[in-house]
Design a protein around this motif. Structure first.
Motif, PDB file in Angstrom:
ATOM      1  N   TYR A  67       0.843  -1.206   0.000  1.00  0.00           N
ATOM      2  CA  TYR A  67       0.000   0.000   0.000  1.00  0.00           C
ATOM      3  C   TYR A  67       0.875   1.251   0.000  1.00  0.00           C
ATOM      4  N   ARG A  68       1.894   1.275   0.858  1.00  0.00           N
ATOM      5  CA  ARG A  68       2.796   2.422   0.916  1.00  0.00           C
ATOM      6  C   ARG A  68       3.536   2.590  -0.409  1.00  0.00           C
ATOM      7  N   LEU A  69       3.871   1.464  -1.048  1.00  0.00           N
ATOM      8  CA  LEU A  69       4.542   1.534  -2.344  1.00  0.00           C
ATOM      9  C   LEU A  69       3.617   2.138  -3.390  1.00  0.00           C
ATOM     10  N   SER A  70       2.331   1.741  -3.380  1.00  0.00           N
ATOM     11  CA  SER A  70       1.370   2.282  -4.338  1.00  0.00           C
ATOM     12  C   SER A  70       1.120   3.771  -4.119  1.00  0.00           C
ATOM     13  N   LYS A  73       5.080   6.094  -0.923  1.00  0.00           N
ATOM     14  CA  LYS A  73       5.559   6.447   0.414  1.00  0.00           C
ATOM     15  C   LYS A  73       6.584   5.442   0.933  1.00  0.00           C
ATOM     16  N   LEU A  74       7.022   4.544   0.067  1.00  0.00           N
ATOM     17  CA  LEU A  74       8.006   3.535   0.456  1.00  0.00           C
ATOM     18  C   LEU A  74       9.207   3.645  -0.463  1.00  0.00           C
ATOM     19  N   GLY A 116      27.422  -6.676   0.859  1.00  0.00           N
ATOM     20  CA  GLY A 116      26.392  -6.399  -0.130  1.00  0.00           C
ATOM     21  C   GLY A 116      25.763  -5.051   0.137  1.00  0.00           C
ATOM     22  N   TYR A 117      25.011  -4.565  -0.830  1.00  0.00           N
ATOM     23  CA  TYR A 117      24.341  -3.277  -0.705  1.00  0.00           C
ATOM     24  C   TYR A 117      22.836  -3.486  -0.876  1.00  0.00           C
ATOM     25  N   PHE A 118      22.102  -3.297   0.208  1.00  0.00           N
ATOM     26  CA  PHE A 118      20.658  -3.481   0.140  1.00  0.00           C
ATOM     27  C   PHE A 118      19.990  -2.842   1.350  1.00  0.00           C
ATOM     28  N   ASP A 119      18.671  -2.741   1.281  1.00  0.00           N
ATOM     29  CA  ASP A 119      17.852  -2.231   2.387  1.00  0.00           C
ATOM     30  C   ASP A 119      17.540  -3.406   3.311  1.00  0.00           C
TER      31      ASP A 119
END
Length: 227
Positions: A67-70, A73-74, A116-119
């Motif tokens: 939902y936040r992605l849509s 907001k993410l 590594g590089y990530f969230d």
């Protein structure tokens, strides 16, 4: 349009409240676990209760994240990570549940995949869901692996279960797949994983997921490819 926006906002708020309530339930289960006998703590009904609560809690987190992605907001906060430490944290998070279900999880990190590089929050959400799903079908073994492949960091979860059905291997992650009412499958977890992977980009490379069967344990293999 306004009514649709209002409904989606109310729905997201409701899901958020449900997630918090389940979080409180899981905390209470931890307290109960510490106050009862070892026989109760290790019993199948108690472990099943904890597992199902964690699984639904994870589903709600996925819904809120999508939902936040849509709503734009993410975002991904990509930082350098020590991969072995990160995977050990995933192991520790599931350790008591795995013990209760008598499932052994081994962590394997190849020497060239130490960094590594990530969230961490996004990737942790993906792996938590995948491990929970693997626990459901594993007989007694899980592997959590890290390796590199042509500049990609590949994190994978393997189990010794029956493997993915052909219908799952054919999912296109487009979000247009129909709900299978005979199994209750919405492919939410796979769609979530693909979207979270896709938030990791380097140049023209974008993260993605891959499903296959086989691996070292002969069951299902989930792979998260990060640039």
């Amino acid at each position: 349009m306004t009514d649709e926006l209002d409904f989606s906002t109310v729905l997201a708020s409701t899901v958020h409240d449900m997630k918090n309530s389940l979080g409180m339930l899981l905390n209470s289960l931890d307290e109960v676990r510490d106050s009862v006998s070892g026989d109760v703590r290790g019993s199948r009904p108690f472990t099943t209760l904890e597992y199902e609560a964690q699984r639904v809690h994870g589903d709600l987190i996925q819904l809120l994240s999508l939902y936040r992605l849509s709503e734009e907001k993410l975002c991904a906060t990509v930082e350098e990570q020590l991969v072995s430490d990160f995977l050990d944290e995933q192991h520790a998070h599931h350790e008591r549940l795995l013990e209760g279900l008598e499932i052994n999880l081994e962590v394997h990190t190849e020497p060239d995949s130490e960094e590594g590089y990530f969230d961490t929050q996004l990737v942790s959400g993906v792996l938590t869901n995948v491990i929970n799903n693997a626990i459901r079908y594993a007989r007694s073994q899980l592997h959590l692996n890290a390796r590199t492949d042509d500049g990609w960091l590949v994190l994978s979860v393997e189990d010794d279960g029956p493997g993915y059905p052909e219908s799952m291997l054919a999912v296109d992650f487009s979000g247009t797949e129909r709900v299978d009412f005979s199994t209750g499958s919405t492919n939410l977890g796979l769609y979530f994983a693909q979207r979270m992977a896709g938030m990791h980009t380097v140049g023209n490379r974008q993260g993605f997921t891959r499903l296959r069967n086989g691996g070292a344990l002969g069951g299902s293999v989930f792979e998260l490819w990060l640039p």
